[in-house]
Design a protein around this motif. Structure first.
Motif, PDB file in Angstrom:
ATOM      1  N   LYS A   1      37.333  42.677  33.343  1.00 35.43           N
ATOM      2  CA  LYS A   1      38.497  42.482  32.480  1.00 35.43           C
ATOM      3  C   LYS A   1      38.094  42.465  31.008  1.00 35.43           C
ATOM      4  O   LYS A   1      38.878  42.851  30.141  1.00 35.43           O
ATOM      5  CB  LYS A   1      39.184  41.162  32.839  1.00 35.43           C
ATOM      6  CG  LYS A   1      39.838  41.137  34.203  1.00 35.43           C
ATOM      7  CD  LYS A   1      40.455  39.770  34.481  1.00 35.43           C
ATOM      8  CE  LYS A   1      41.065  39.715  35.880  1.00 35.43           C
ATOM      9  NZ  LYS A   1      41.637  38.369  36.171  1.00 35.43           N
TER      10      LYS A   1
ATOM     11  N   ASN B   1      36.129  21.897  27.020  1.00 32.77           N
ATOM     12  CA  ASN B   1      36.673  23.093  27.664  1.00 32.77           C
ATOM     13  C   ASN B   1      36.301  23.179  29.137  1.00 32.77           C
ATOM     14  O   ASN B   1      36.930  23.908  29.901  1.00 32.77           O
ATOM     15  CB  ASN B   1      36.183  24.354  26.943  1.00 32.77           C
ATOM     16  CG  ASN B   1      36.840  24.532  25.585  1.00 32.77           C
ATOM     17  OD1 ASN B   1      37.913  24.003  25.332  1.00 32.77           O
ATOM     18  ND2 ASN B   1      36.195  25.264  24.700  1.00 32.77           N
TER      19      ASN B   1
ATOM     20  N   SER C   1      33.314  31.583  29.943  1.00 32.86           N
ATOM     21  CA  SER C   1      34.692  32.062  29.882  1.00 32.86           C
ATOM     22  C   SER C   1      35.338  32.033  31.263  1.00 32.86           C
ATOM     23  O   SER C   1      36.509  31.679  31.405  1.00 32.86           O
ATOM     24  CB  SER C   1      34.737  33.484  29.319  1.00 32.86           C
ATOM     25  OG  SER C   1      34.233  33.528  28.000  1.00 32.86           O
ATOM     26  N   LEU C   2      34.562  32.399  32.276  1.00 28.19           N
ATOM     27  CA  LEU C   2      35.073  32.353  33.646  1.00 28.19           C
ATOM     28  C   LEU C   2      35.401  30.924  34.056  1.00 28.19           C
ATOM     29  O   LEU C   2      36.469  30.658  34.627  1.00 28.19           O
ATOM     30  CB  LEU C   2      34.039  32.950  34.606  1.00 28.19           C
ATOM     31  CG  LEU C   2      34.339  32.805  36.113  1.00 28.19           C
ATOM     32  CD1 LEU C   2      35.593  33.581  36.488  1.00 28.19           C
ATOM     33  CD2 LEU C   2      33.150  33.270  36.946  1.00 28.19           C
TER      34      LEU C   2
ATOM     35  N   SER D   1      36.036  28.370  32.095  1.00 28.77           N
ATOM     36  CA  SER D   1      37.144  27.855  31.284  1.00 28.77           C
ATOM     37  C   SER D   1      38.483  28.384  31.767  1.00 28.77           C
ATOM     38  O   SER D   1      39.527  27.768  31.518  1.00 28.77           O
ATOM     39  CB  SER D   1      36.943  28.231  29.810  1.00 28.77           C
ATOM     40  OG  SER D   1      35.738  27.686  29.315  1.00 28.77           O
ATOM     41  N   ASP D   2      38.470  29.521  32.454  1.00 27.77           N
ATOM     42  CA  ASP D   2      39.700  30.117  32.951  1.00 27.77           C
ATOM     43  C   ASP D   2      40.237  29.380  34.173  1.00 27.77           C
ATOM     44  O   ASP D   2      41.371  29.600  34.582  1.00 27.77           O
ATOM     45  CB  ASP D   2      39.450  31.593  33.296  1.00 27.77           C
ATOM     46  CG  ASP D   2      40.736  32.354  33.557  1.00 27.77           C
ATOM     47  OD1 ASP D   2      41.642  32.299  32.710  1.00 27.77           O
ATOM     48  OD2 ASP D   2      40.835  33.010  34.621  1.00 27.77           O
ATOM     49  N   LYS D   3      39.406  28.519  34.771  1.00 29.21           N
ATOM     50  CA  LYS D   3      39.812  27.765  35.959  1.00 29.21           C
ATOM     51  C   LYS D   3      40.327  26.392  35.532  1.00 29.21           C
ATOM     52  O   LYS D   3      39.631  25.640  34.867  1.00 29.21           O
ATOM     53  CB  LYS D   3      38.642  27.598  36.941  1.00 29.21           C
ATOM     54  CG  LYS D   3      37.977  28.922  37.320  1.00 29.21           C
ATOM     55  CD  LYS D   3      38.962  29.864  37.989  1.00 29.21           C
ATOM     56  CE  LYS D   3      38.307  31.211  38.309  1.00 29.21           C
ATOM     57  NZ  LYS D   3      39.267  32.175  38.887  1.00 29.21           N
ATOM     58  N   ARG D   4      41.532  26.058  35.942  1.00 30.88           N
ATOM     59  CA  ARG D   4      42.137  24.792  35.536  1.00 30.88           C
ATOM     60  C   ARG D   4      41.526  23.606  36.257  1.00 30.88           C
ATOM     61  O   ARG D   4      41.322  22.544  35.685  1.00 30.88           O
ATOM     62  CB  ARG D   4      43.649  24.837  35.804  1.00 30.88           C
ATOM     63  CG  ARG D   4      44.382  23.582  35.352  1.00 30.88           C
ATOM     64  CD  ARG D   4      45.866  23.699  35.616  1.00 30.88           C
ATOM     65  NE  ARG D   4      46.461  24.688  34.752  1.00 30.88           N
ATOM     66  CZ  ARG D   4      46.935  24.427  33.546  1.00 30.88           C
ATOM     67  NH1 ARG D   4      46.849  23.209  33.063  1.00 30.88           N
ATOM     68  NH2 ARG D   4      47.468  25.374  32.813  1.00 30.88           N
TER      69      ARG D   4
ATOM     70  N   PHE E   1      35.898  39.286  36.509  1.00 27.69           N
ATOM     71  CA  PHE E   1      36.201  38.735  35.192  1.00 27.69           C
ATOM     72  C   PHE E   1      35.480  39.530  34.104  1.00 27.69           C
ATOM     73  O   PHE E   1      36.047  39.804  33.040  1.00 27.69           O
ATOM     74  CB  PHE E   1      35.776  37.269  35.146  1.00 27.69           C
ATOM     75  CG  PHE E   1      36.275  36.526  33.946  1.00 27.69           C
ATOM     76  CD1 PHE E   1      37.556  36.006  33.909  1.00 27.69           C
ATOM     77  CD2 PHE E   1      35.465  36.349  32.828  1.00 27.69           C
ATOM     78  CE1 PHE E   1      38.026  35.315  32.801  1.00 27.69           C
ATOM     79  CE2 PHE E   1      35.922  35.669  31.719  1.00 27.69           C
ATOM     80  CZ  PHE E   1      37.208  35.154  31.698  1.00 27.69           C
TER      81      PHE E   1
ATOM     82  N   ARG F   1      35.695  24.639  38.979  1.00 29.88           N
ATOM     83  CA  ARG F   1      34.640  24.981  38.020  1.00 29.88           C
ATOM     84  C   ARG F   1      33.272  24.560  38.544  1.00 29.88           C
ATOM     85  O   ARG F   1      32.296  25.316  38.451  1.00 29.88           O
ATOM     86  CB  ARG F   1      34.905  24.280  36.684  1.00 29.88           C
ATOM     87  CG  ARG F   1      36.169  24.723  35.987  1.00 29.88           C
ATOM     88  CD  ARG F   1      36.372  23.899  34.718  1.00 29.88           C
ATOM     89  NE  ARG F   1      37.710  24.094  34.162  1.00 29.88           N
ATOM     90  CZ  ARG F   1      38.200  23.382  33.162  1.00 29.88           C
ATOM     91  NH1 ARG F   1      37.467  22.423  32.624  1.00 29.88           N
ATOM     92  NH2 ARG F   1      39.415  23.597  32.708  1.00 29.88           N
TER      93      ARG F   1
END
Length: 511
Positions: free
Chosen positions: A299, A87, A216-217, A219-222, A296, A227
């Motif tokens: 959210k 991930n 989670s933050l 993993s939200d970055k492609r 983040f 990252r």
């Protein structure tokens, strides 16, 4: 060895990318009794999270025979550890990404290359040292701890069987209970191929909502580079503010502050960064990472304030976009010995950087299958476009240079990197961005260019030369530079024409 295994696993800092990777490797060594060479040889496609399995090479082979493979079952903890690591790294949707190594080096000089058995030996040694173990621990010693140590002793395991149709049936009591709640008994079960998608065995809506904010933050970055930057910048903040790395507990402690206390800490952090003499862009990047973490968390309902009142520094972007003249680029090209395989490769790289104004990461990420010699085109992963490739046209000279280089390569598989390392230690591995930087720098020095050159400086030079050749047609040059905002190209044009210098000379002539 049970106590040693527990201590070694606990020593991994799983808040970092390196810690997640090392933890997954140690889980394989301890929980599956693998040799370090077997772990190093595993690719992404060999791992199946849904079936909790891993395809590996057998430990022993007959002389002059290819090493056969076998599929082993994984414990739930080991499978989760591997999935957590995946991930964190960028995985494209194409087959070539799935053939990439499961464990890669995070060292700057060899970033993205397959992790070696020697590196895994070092990982075990460092983990043992962090765990306070005085005696030397080798990977082979961890293999024999399987019978004495169960990685999933506190977690309910899921046993599974695969029938002839390839459908997976979960037989865990927990899984059966969850399925019955959703009336799945009379529905056909769908087998997901992990080469296409990797989905949790338990539906998201049925899992307990306890988000790991930092992971989670990330993993939200492609982008993998994004990252890494966020992880590093947030580590700087929490070390400065709390004296420790960003664990879930210390992050929660920060998020529980009231708005004014949080802003005060952020402002003091910014003040310290200024005192250290860091550049404005560096300060802004570190503050941006902190603000992103807070936003983040908001959210996810873990924070009720933001850090918008902490202002960033003013940065003047694109201050020097002039680069060098085309004559200097020609001098660099003439310095390349095109009779050698290295010369053919470097010539093709420099032609790509100049003729198409590419960024070095766009050159690095290209595969052989992305190049079309007949159509004289190349598919690239552009900046800010995720995994969506863009098709660019190549000049006749650049296309011929790439074909000349590819004629020297033994393997022409489409999933292989377009530009490969020729160094004996990393032969055949994807050429890194650092290596391309060094190639440009050495060629510029050999050509007698006084200005410090880099791949991005060549991009600046190409865009400026294109504006000169088109008399400042920014709309046309935007197709070459692929800038999203036309205002960025206007800065190039302003620097090119030097209107300020022209007006200064005009005023000088008036007196």
């Amino acid at each position: 060895m049970t106590d040693l295994a527990e201590r070694i696993l606990a020593a991994c800092d799983r808040c970092t990318m390196a810690g997640q990777r090392d933890y997954a490797i140690l889980c394989l060594l301890i929980g599956s009794s693998l040799k370090r060479q077997q772990v190093a040889a595993v690719s992404i496609r060999d791992f199946n999270y849904n079936q909790r399995s891993l395809q590996i090479q057998r430990r022993y082979k007959h002389q002059n025979q290819q090493n056969p493979s076998e599929i082993i079952s994984l414990t739930l903890d080991t499978a989760d550890a591997l999935q957590d690591w995946l991930n964190l790294i960028h995985i494209a949707d194409d087959i070539s990404a799935l053939q990439a190594p499961l464990f890669i080096s995070l060292d700057r000089a060899k970033y993205g290359h397959r992790l070696t058995g020697t590196a895994i030996y070092g990982i075990v040694k460092r983990a043992a040292t962090k765990a306070g173990i005085a005696e030397a621990i080798a990977p082979e010693q961890l293999r024999f701890s399987r019978e004495k140590y169960a990685l999933n002793q506190d977690i309910e395991t899921q046993s599974k069987t695969i029938d002839e149709t390839g459908e997976t049936h979960l037989r865990s009591p927990m899984a059966s209970k969850l399925v019955s709640k959703l009336d799945y008994e009379n529905q056909d079960r769908t087998h997901f191929d992990t080469h296409e998608t990797q989905i949790s065995a338990i539906p998201y809506a049925l899992t307990e909502f306890q988000p790991d904010i930092l992971n989670s933050l990330l993993s939200d970055k492609r982008s993998l580079n994004t990252r890494r930057a966020y992880e590093k910048d947030l580590r700087y903040f929490f070390l400065a503010a709390y004296g420790q790395k960003p664990t879930e507990s210390v992050i929660a402690q920060f998020l529980r502050l009231n708005r004014f206390e949080a802003i005060a800490i952020a402002l003091r952090y910014k003040s310290d960064l200024i005192t250290q003499g860091l550049k404005e862009s560096t300060i802004n990047r570190r503050l941006s990472a902190l603000k992103s973490l807070v936003n983040f968390a908001a959210k996810l309902g873990k924070c009720e304030w933001n850090l918008n009142d902490v202002q960033t520094e003013t940065v003047q972007t694109y201050r020097d976009t002039t680069g060098i003249k085309p004559e200097s680029i020609r001098a660099m090209l003439l310095k390349i010995d095109r009779t050698t395989i290295k010369g053919k490769r470097d010539f093709a790289i420099l032609r790509l950087l100049w003729d198409n104004a590419l960024r070095r990461n766009e050159v690095v990420s290209a595969n052989i299958g992305d190049f079309d010699g007949e159509g004289r085109s190349l598919q690239i992963l552009g900046k800010g476009r995720g995994s969506q490739k863009s098709l660019i046209s190549l000049s006749l000279g650049t296309s011929s240079a790439i074909q000349d280089w590819l004629s020297q390569i033994e393997t022409q598989n489409s999933d292989r990197p377009l530009f490969q390392s020729l160094d004996p230690a990393n032969y055949g591995h994807r050429l890194t961005g650092t290596a391309i930087y060094q190639i440009v720098d050495l060629l510029a020095k050999d050509a007698g260019i006084a200005k410090k050159m880099s791949p991005h400086r060549i991009r600046h030079s190409a865009i400026t030369a294109a504006l000169d050749a088109t008399n400042g047609n920014v709309r046309k040059v935007q197709k070459l530079s692929r800038h999203k905002k036309l205002d960025t190209l206007m800065l190039y044009d302003d620097n090119r024409t030097n209107m300020q210098g022209e007006l200064s000379n005009l005023l000088s002539d008036l007196i």
